[in-house]
Design a protein around this motif. Structure first.
Motif, PDB file in Angstrom:
ATOM      1  N   MET A 173       0.809  -1.224   0.000  1.00  0.00           N
ATOM      2  CA  MET A 173       0.000   0.000   0.000  1.00  0.00           C
ATOM      3  C   MET A 173       0.837   1.265   0.000  1.00  0.00           C
ATOM      4  SD  MET A 173      -3.039  -0.819   2.748  1.00  0.00           S
ATOM      5  CE  MET A 173      -3.704   0.837   2.492  1.00  0.00           C
ATOM      6  N   MET A 174       2.117   1.139   0.314  1.00  0.00           N
ATOM      7  CA  MET A 174       2.916   2.329   0.596  1.00  0.00           C
ATOM      8  C   MET A 174       3.396   3.086  -0.637  1.00  0.00           C
ATOM      9  SD  MET A 174       5.011   1.009   3.973  1.00  0.00           S
ATOM     10  CE  MET A 174       6.182   2.358   3.935  1.00  0.00           C
ATOM     11  N   ASP A 175       3.013   2.615  -1.830  1.00  0.00           N
ATOM     12  CA  ASP A 175       3.319   3.391  -3.034  1.00  0.00           C
ATOM     13  C   ASP A 175       2.072   4.076  -3.587  1.00  0.00           C
ATOM     14  OD1 ASP A 175       1.982   1.166  -3.912  1.00  0.00           O
ATOM     15  OD2 ASP A 175       3.251   0.823  -5.662  1.00  0.00           O
ATOM     16  N   ASP A 176       0.984   4.058  -2.825  1.00  0.00           N
ATOM     17  CA  ASP A 176      -0.277   4.667  -3.270  1.00  0.00           C
ATOM     18  C   ASP A 176      -0.580   5.947  -2.509  1.00  0.00           C
ATOM     19  OD1 ASP A 176      -0.805   2.652  -5.101  1.00  0.00           O
ATOM     20  OD2 ASP A 176      -1.838   1.411  -3.609  1.00  0.00           O
ATOM     21  N   GLU A 177      -1.152   6.917  -3.236  1.00  0.00           N
ATOM     22  CA  GLU A 177      -1.619   8.161  -2.611  1.00  0.00           C
ATOM     23  C   GLU A 177      -2.792   7.838  -1.697  1.00  0.00           C
ATOM     24  OE1 GLU A 177      -0.902  12.403  -2.519  1.00  0.00           O
ATOM     25  OE2 GLU A 177       0.030  10.932  -3.842  1.00  0.00           O
ATOM     26  N   GLN A 178      -2.811   8.475  -0.536  1.00  0.00           N
ATOM     27  CA  GLN A 178      -3.881   8.256   0.421  1.00  0.00           C
ATOM     28  C   GLN A 178      -4.683   9.535   0.609  1.00  0.00           C
ATOM     29  OE1 GLN A 178      -4.409   5.119   1.747  1.00  0.00           O
ATOM     30  NE2 GLN A 178      -2.736   4.510   0.379  1.00  0.00           N
ATOM     31  N   LEU A 182      -1.972  12.334   3.044  1.00  0.00           N
ATOM     32  CA  LEU A 182      -0.899  11.361   3.210  1.00  0.00           C
ATOM     33  C   LEU A 182      -0.315  10.996   1.843  1.00  0.00           C
ATOM     34  CD1 LEU A 182      -2.327   8.946   5.938  1.00  0.00           C
ATOM     35  CD2 LEU A 182      -0.723  10.845   6.214  1.00  0.00           C
ATOM     36  N   LYS A 183       1.011  11.110   1.721  1.00  0.00           N
ATOM     37  CA  LYS A 183       1.681  10.880   0.449  1.00  0.00           C
ATOM     38  C   LYS A 183       2.569   9.639   0.529  1.00  0.00           C
ATOM     39  CE  LYS A 183       1.940  15.881  -0.321  1.00  0.00           C
ATOM     40  NZ  LYS A 183       2.866  17.020  -0.521  1.00  0.00           N
ATOM     41  N   PRO A 184       2.689   8.896  -0.591  1.00  0.00           N
ATOM     42  CA  PRO A 184       3.536   7.698  -0.574  1.00  0.00           C
ATOM     43  C   PRO A 184       5.013   8.050  -0.543  1.00  0.00           C
ATOM     44  CG  PRO A 184       2.705   8.111  -2.781  1.00  0.00           C
ATOM     45  CD  PRO A 184       2.029   9.114  -1.897  1.00  0.00           C
ATOM     46  N   LEU A 185       5.782   7.193   0.092  1.00  0.00           N
ATOM     47  CA  LEU A 185       7.230   7.355   0.127  1.00  0.00           C
ATOM     48  C   LEU A 185       7.940   6.313  -0.725  1.00  0.00           C
ATOM     49  CD1 LEU A 185       7.663   8.310   3.870  1.00  0.00           C
ATOM     50  CD2 LEU A 185       8.424   9.668   1.922  1.00  0.00           C
ATOM     51  N   LEU A 186       7.198   5.344  -1.233  1.00  0.00           N
ATOM     52  CA  LEU A 186       7.750   4.392  -2.190  1.00  0.00           C
ATOM     53  C   LEU A 186       7.366   4.811  -3.598  1.00  0.00           C
ATOM     54  CD1 LEU A 186       7.032   0.895  -0.540  1.00  0.00           C
ATOM     55  CD2 LEU A 186       9.194   2.121  -0.625  1.00  0.00           C
ATOM     56  N   PRO A 187       8.273   4.680  -4.571  1.00  0.00           N
ATOM     57  CA  PRO A 187       7.911   4.985  -5.959  1.00  0.00           C
ATOM     58  C   PRO A 187       6.754   4.109  -6.423  1.00  0.00           C
ATOM     59  CG  PRO A 187      10.288   4.766  -5.716  1.00  0.00           C
ATOM     60  CD  PRO A 187       9.693   4.317  -4.422  1.00  0.00           C
ATOM     61  N   LYS A 188       5.972   4.636  -7.347  1.00  0.00           N
ATOM     62  CA  LYS A 188       4.806   3.913  -7.849  1.00  0.00           C
ATOM     63  C   LYS A 188       5.211   2.565  -8.424  1.00  0.00           C
ATOM     64  CE  LYS A 188       0.370   3.786  -8.658  1.00  0.00           C
ATOM     65  NZ  LYS A 188      -0.584   3.688  -7.528  1.00  0.00           N
ATOM     66  N   ILE A 248      15.329   0.788  -8.078  1.00  0.00           N
ATOM     67  CA  ILE A 248      15.480   1.830  -7.048  1.00  0.00           C
ATOM     68  C   ILE A 248      16.961   2.095  -6.814  1.00  0.00           C
ATOM     69  CG2 ILE A 248      15.157   2.382  -4.609  1.00  0.00           C
ATOM     70  CD1 ILE A 248      12.497   1.087  -4.663  1.00  0.00           C
ATOM     71  N   LYS A 249      17.353   3.332  -6.987  1.00  0.00           N
ATOM     72  CA  LYS A 249      18.728   3.759  -6.767  1.00  0.00           C
ATOM     73  C   LYS A 249      18.753   4.676  -5.555  1.00  0.00           C
ATOM     74  CE  LYS A 249      19.708   1.789 -10.731  1.00  0.00           C
ATOM     75  NZ  LYS A 249      20.412   0.489 -10.798  1.00  0.00           N
ATOM     76  N   LEU A 250      19.173   4.169  -4.431  1.00  0.00           N
ATOM     77  CA  LEU A 250      19.217   4.968  -3.211  1.00  0.00           C
ATOM     78  C   LEU A 250      20.433   5.889  -3.214  1.00  0.00           C
ATOM     79  CD1 LEU A 250      18.294   2.319  -0.484  1.00  0.00           C
ATOM     80  CD2 LEU A 250      16.798   4.008  -1.557  1.00  0.00           C
ATOM     81  N   SER A 251      20.275   7.037  -2.563  1.00  0.00           N
ATOM     82  CA  SER A 251      21.374   7.986  -2.405  1.00  0.00           C
ATOM     83  C   SER A 251      21.520   8.320  -0.932  1.00  0.00           C
ATOM     84  CB  SER A 251      21.114   9.265  -3.208  1.00  0.00           C
ATOM     85  OG  SER A 251      22.066  10.260  -2.877  1.00  0.00           O
ATOM     86  N   ALA A 252      22.743   8.278  -0.447  1.00  0.00           N
ATOM     87  CA  ALA A 252      22.992   8.562   0.971  1.00  0.00           C
ATOM     88  C   ALA A 252      22.682  10.004   1.324  1.00  0.00           C
ATOM     89  CB  ALA A 252      24.445   8.234   1.319  1.00  0.00           C
ATOM     90  N   ASP A 253      22.641  10.889   0.320  1.00  0.00           N
ATOM     91  CA  ASP A 253      22.403  12.311   0.573  1.00  0.00           C
ATOM     92  C   ASP A 253      20.955  12.734   0.311  1.00  0.00           C
ATOM     93  OD1 ASP A 253      25.136  12.668   1.144  1.00  0.00           O
ATOM     94  OD2 ASP A 253      25.592  12.862  -0.988  1.00  0.00           O
ATOM     95  N   ASP A 254      20.110  11.788  -0.045  1.00  0.00           N
ATOM     96  CA  ASP A 254      18.730  12.105  -0.405  1.00  0.00           C
ATOM     97  C   ASP A 254      17.820  11.883   0.796  1.00  0.00           C
ATOM     98  OD1 ASP A 254      16.221  12.401  -1.493  1.00  0.00           O
ATOM     99  OD2 ASP A 254      16.740  11.389  -3.359  1.00  0.00           O
ATOM    100  N   THR A 255      17.243  12.953   1.312  1.00  0.00           N
ATOM    101  CA  THR A 255      16.396  12.846   2.496  1.00  0.00           C
ATOM    102  C   THR A 255      15.127  12.067   2.204  1.00  0.00           C
ATOM    103  OG1 THR A 255      17.221  15.014   3.140  1.00  0.00           O
ATOM    104  CG2 THR A 255      15.364  14.154   4.379  1.00  0.00           C
ATOM    105  N   GLU A 256      14.655  12.110   0.959  1.00  0.00           N
ATOM    106  CA  GLU A 256      13.489  11.314   0.602  1.00  0.00           C
ATOM    107  C   GLU A 256      13.787   9.829   0.776  1.00  0.00           C
ATOM    108  OE1 GLU A 256      10.496  10.409  -3.158  1.00  0.00           O
ATOM    109  OE2 GLU A 256      12.252  11.667  -3.423  1.00  0.00           O
TER     110      GLU A 256
END
Length: 387
Positions: free
Chosen positions: A293-298, A302-308, A330-338
């Motif tokens: 559920m965590m890639d869906d708008e609520q 409430l906004k999703p934090l996982l990409p669609k 998914i490409k994580l970045s150590a400097d990306d607060t998201e």
């Protein structure tokens, strides 16, 4: 026909009615130039009739205007066009710069708003290292649609005492939130029971559906308390407009997916779906279902934090430990607060389903925030710490 009698005043008046001649020389200089030519011809012995002098001056002025005007107009238009083009180029250049900055900043939700204040959870080991305790208090968003849990670092004390202290000390408007209904209550405790004594009619219709979630999210931390007893003006049971009289609630926060909430200020929070006041029976029963559920708008902001359309690999090791594998997309970045918020949302969701440790795989980075991603992460404590 009687010749026109010209004089200096009539010449000057006539010249005033001619279209303006933009030249480096003034009208006086032009007039003197014409006059000098006339004197030169007089000296040659070819004297002109007196009545023709003003007419000649006028003719010369017209000739000069005819010679210079096209070039002046052309140059003026070119200068104006050049100025407009220069301004347009500057606007376009600025727009491109802004667009580039926007594209660069929009790589993550926090990059789009560099001033956004994200209130991350803590690790238990870090709290112990600081010799600090903590407490969580539930507040409402400015539309009274959500419960926003805010955590605080405290000294060692009774949990209810810490709640009462922060209710007095903290101003939720500083982070774009509304007051907590608990500010109207007298809060005490008896062993494992929290007693919330409210004045009659103090809870309005908008607050009623959220009150149980707010109280539960405030007092259920670390399982210190088992239930809450409601009182109204000292008598057992509070009378709600829509629910009637309620005497007590069990203090248990259900497992639920977590999302992002942006306050009207620059503050960002991670919030459980339970914070909407939704019936706990409609919550996902399994951790895997919550992640889906965590890639869906609520609703309710409430906004999703996982990409669609993100599919995370989930491997439950035992009742306490789980492994999460990220897809190659998914490409994580150590400097990306998201990305940090995404990790925190997964950790808080896992914690709400009873998992004590989470191991992340295929992150492609060694660490982010306080987490070493090559190791199991355990002891995530509280949510939305405000300092």
């Amino acid at each position: 026909m009687e010749p026109i009698k010209w004089n200096d005043e009539k010449i000057e008046e006539h010249l005033k009615h001619l279209p303006p001649i933009r030249d480096r020389r003034s009208k006086q200089d032009l007039f003197l130039k014409v006059q000098a030519n006339i004197n030169y011809k007089d000296n040659k012995g070819k004297r002109l009739p007196s009545w023709s002098i003003p007419a000649l001056a006028t003719a010369c002025a017209l000739v000069i205007f005819g010679v210079f005007a096209p070039d002046l107009m052309k140059n003026g238009i070119q200068m104006e066009n050049s100025k407009v083009a220069e301004q347009s180029d500057k606007r376009e250049e600025k727009s491109l710069d802004d667009s580039a900055d926007k594209d660069q900043n929009s790589a993550g939700i926090m990059k789009a708003e560099p001033s956004v204040a994200y209130h991350a959870p803590y690790l238990e080991k870090n709290l112990k290292a600081m010799n600090k305790d903590w407490v969580t208090v539930g507040y409402l968003d400015d539309q009274a649609q959500l419960v926003i849990p805010v955590s605080f670092l405290t000294d060692q004390d009774f949990y209810v005492s810490k709640v009462n202290k922060e209710l007095k000390a903290f101003n939720p408007k500083d982070v774009g939130l509304a007051d907590s209904p608990l500010e109207k209550a007298k809060i005490t405790e008896e062993e494992e029971t929290v007693i919330v004594d409210l004045p009659a009619g103090s809870i309005d219709g908008a607050e009623e559906p959220l009150l149980q979630a707010l109280i539960t999210m405030t007092f259920a931390n670390e399982d210190q308390k088992a239930k809450v007893e409601l009182r109204m003006n000292g008598d057992k049971g509070y009378e709600f407009q829509r629910y009637g009289t309620v005497s007590e609630w069990d203090l248990k926060v259900p497992g639920a997916p977590h999302f992002r909430y942006d306050a009207p200020s620059t503050d960002a929070f991670i919030v459980s779906l339970y914070a909407t006041g939704i019936d706990t029976k409609s919550m996902p029963k399994e951790f895997e279902d919550a992640l889906e559920m965590m890639d869906d708008e609520q609703e309710r902001g409430l906004k999703p934090l996982l990409p669609k359309n993100t599919v995370l690999g989930v491997k439950v090791i035992n009742k306490d430990d789980v492994e999460i594998t990220f897809p190659d997309s998914i490409k994580l970045s150590a400097d990306d607060t998201e990305d940090l918020m995404m990790i925190d949302a997964i950790l808080l969701t896992a914690e709400s389903y009873g998992f004590e440790s989470v191991k992340f795989n295929n992150t492609k980075i060694d660490s982010i925030g306080p987490y070493k991603l090559s190791e199991e992460i355990e002891g995530v404590t509280g949510a939305n710490f405000y300092q």
